[in-house]
Design an enzyme around this catalytic site. Structure first.
Site, PDB file in Angstrom:
ATOM      1  CG  ASP A   1       5.780 -33.209  12.424  1.00  0.00           C
ATOM      2  OD1 ASP A   1       5.056 -32.224  12.718  1.00  0.00           O
ATOM      3  OD2 ASP A   1       5.704 -34.292  13.037  1.00  0.00           O
TER       4      ASP A   1
ATOM      5  CG  ASP B   1       4.204 -37.785  11.373  1.00  0.00           C
ATOM      6  OD1 ASP B   1       5.184 -38.304  10.790  1.00  0.00           O
ATOM      7  OD2 ASP B   1       4.268 -37.288  12.502  1.00  0.00           O
TER       8      ASP B   1
ATOM      9  CG  ASP C   1       1.341 -33.988  11.954  1.00  0.00           C
ATOM     10  OD1 ASP C   1       2.339 -34.636  11.594  1.00  0.00           O
ATOM     11  OD2 ASP C   1       1.245 -33.424  13.058  1.00  0.00           O
TER      12      ASP C   1
END
Length: 492
Positions: free
Chosen positions: A327, A417, A329
């Protein structure tokens, strides 16, 4: 075949007196301080290379001291060089990079400090680095560019994950620390004797190393990898929103595949898990650095449309120099304290308007300064954050998306995120979000060695009974009496 370029020797020639005055070039790399060893190099060549490095923005120290981070030498006799260094006044020698001239020439060619590789290191003959120089704390170890002990560290990661599935946090952490220690070694473990005094290697870890050295693999690890329960829990936890406990519940109900889970009438998936299954093909695939940069552009545009002076920073594995991640961030905040409070909700609204928001879970801030310091370990901070899945178009990524060859959609889903701390907590959040394992060990060092409490919110000195302010990560390292370690050196 790769050939290391050779820096030409300076020709002796007369120069006007004013030309000999040192020029003050703009410093580009404040965290890197070089010292060029004159032994075997000669004074005139050292002077030439010093001027060359300074012209490219490097800091070159005239005297060897504890502020030096990179020692560069042309001395081919490693043993004599190390004897000379150890006889000097420096105390931080174990954490300095002692490098061959090839690192210097590579850096001059690139115009920046290149990553330190094993081939750059000057080691005493073929004898491994003394284990006494390997710290038990990750915050006192620097990543080697190449993992020389991957066969061992991969085995430890499997053992750690297996213990995590069994809810055994102690052994899980122990194997991960053992893996981190081996990742930091610039040499390959070839016999058990060289590991005897290494920190964080317990009896179980030593047994696994011995087994691999003797047989080329670990029978215990192979048994785990072939175990049905391990395989199914690993499969289920690969879904966004599914943790070990949920995976265990599904396994105990006799579920063995995604289709089993989706067809089970007694299971009610939450929104995160529904999105995890819906976009599984995309978000289970690695995210490239180019894709992370493209997402950074999207978030940056959204944030600056709301607050032009916003601060946006890429964190996680990409900040540590990784080429791929699961992912992406980001930390986003504002220079004005308090102005960040509604920033994330505004960003979410803008992403919705653009039609690229596929999933969102927003968590409002529960940060309360009056409850600091926190005396217990908490994996997550209390700042406002959101967990997103965004639609990323192929045209937005330099070089194109990381997709399967048969995928003709022209877009993919990616997990993103965002966390939004107050600006006075930015440095602590950046440190924590740049690598949870590293920061966890940094917290342990602060508590055990400095009687301080560190987390994503603050640093508290228990002896002085006061909070220590920090605007940068370097401030935090300085408070702890540690030499600053660059993000890309924090993977050990």
């Amino acid at each position: 075949m790769f050939h290391t370029p050779i820096v030409p020797r300076a020709r002796k020639r007369s120069r006007p007196a004013e030309a000999s005055a040192p020029r003050r070039e703009r410093v580009k790399f404040e965290d890197v301080r070089l010292y060029l060893v004159e032994r075997k190099m000669g004074r005139s060549r050292r002077s030439f290379l010093t001027e060359l490095a300074r012209s490219k923005g490097f800091i070159v120290e005239d005297v060897l001291s504890d502020v030096v981070t990179h020692v560069v030498s042309e001395d081919s006799q490693a043993s004599s060089l190390w004897a000379w260094l150890k006889g000097g006044p420096v105390k931080n020698l174990p954490v300095m990079h002692v490098l061959d001239i090839s690192w210097f020439t590579d850096s001059m060619r690139e115009g920046k400090p290149v990553a330190v590789e094993t081939r750059h290191l000057i080691q005493v003959s073929t004898t491994p680095t003394p284990v006494s120089t390997v710290s038990q704390y990750a915050c006192q170890r620097r990543t080697t560019t190449k993992n020389n002990n991957k066969i061992f560290t991969d085995a430890f990661e499997v053992l750690a994950e297996s213990h995590e599935f069994n809810d055994m946090e102690g052994p899980c952490l122990a194997f991960r620390r053992a893996a981190s220690v081996l990742k930091s070694l610039p040499w390959t473990v070839q016999n058990l004797r060289v590991t005897e005094d290494l920190p964080c290697l317990g009896e179980h870890s030593m047994y696994v190393i011995e087994e691999i050295l003797q047989h080329g693999h670990s029978f215990e690890v192979e048994k785990i990898l072939s175990d049905e329960r391990y395989q199914i829990l690993k499969l289920f936890t690969s879904v966004f929103g599914v943790g070990p406990k949920t995976a265990e519940k599904w396994y105990r109900r006799g579920l063995r595949s995604f289709s089993d889970v989706l067809a089970e009438p007694g299971i009610r998936l939450n929104r995160m898990q529904q999105s995890g299954f819906l976009h599984y093909g995309d978000i289970s695939r690695a995210v490239s650095k180019a894709e992370a940069q493209a997402l950074g552009n999207i978030i940056d545009e959204a944030v600056r449309a709301i607050t032009p002076d916003a601060i946006l920073t890429l964190t996680g594995g990409f900040r540590r120099g990784k080429d791929f991640g699961h992912d992406v961030d980001f930390i986003v905040t504002t220079p004005q304290l308090g102005k960040e409070e509604r920033l994330l909700t505004s960003v979410i609204d803008r992403l919705k308007q653009q039609g690229i928001l596929l999933y969102c879970e927003y968590q409002a801030s529960t940060f309360d300064e009056s409850k600091l310091p926190c005396h217990r370990f908490e994996a997550m901070d209390h700042f406002a954050k959101c967990f997103l899945i965004l639609r990323l178009e192929d045209s937005q990524v330099e070089g194109g998306l990381q997709t399967a060859e048969e995928d003709r959609r022209g877009w993919r889903a990616v997990r993103v995120d965002l966390v939004s701390p107050p600006v006075d907590r930015y440095a602590f959040t950046l440190l924590g979000w740049s690598g949870s394992r590293f920061e966890r060990d940094l917290r342990r060092f602060a508590r055990m060695e400095r009687r301080m409490l560190l987390d994503n919110h603050a640093l508290y000195d228990k002896t002085k009974k006061e909070f220590l302010a920090a605007t940068t990560e370097k401030d935090i390292f300085a408070h702890l009496g540690l030499e600053y370690i660059e993000p890309w050196q924090r993977n050990a």
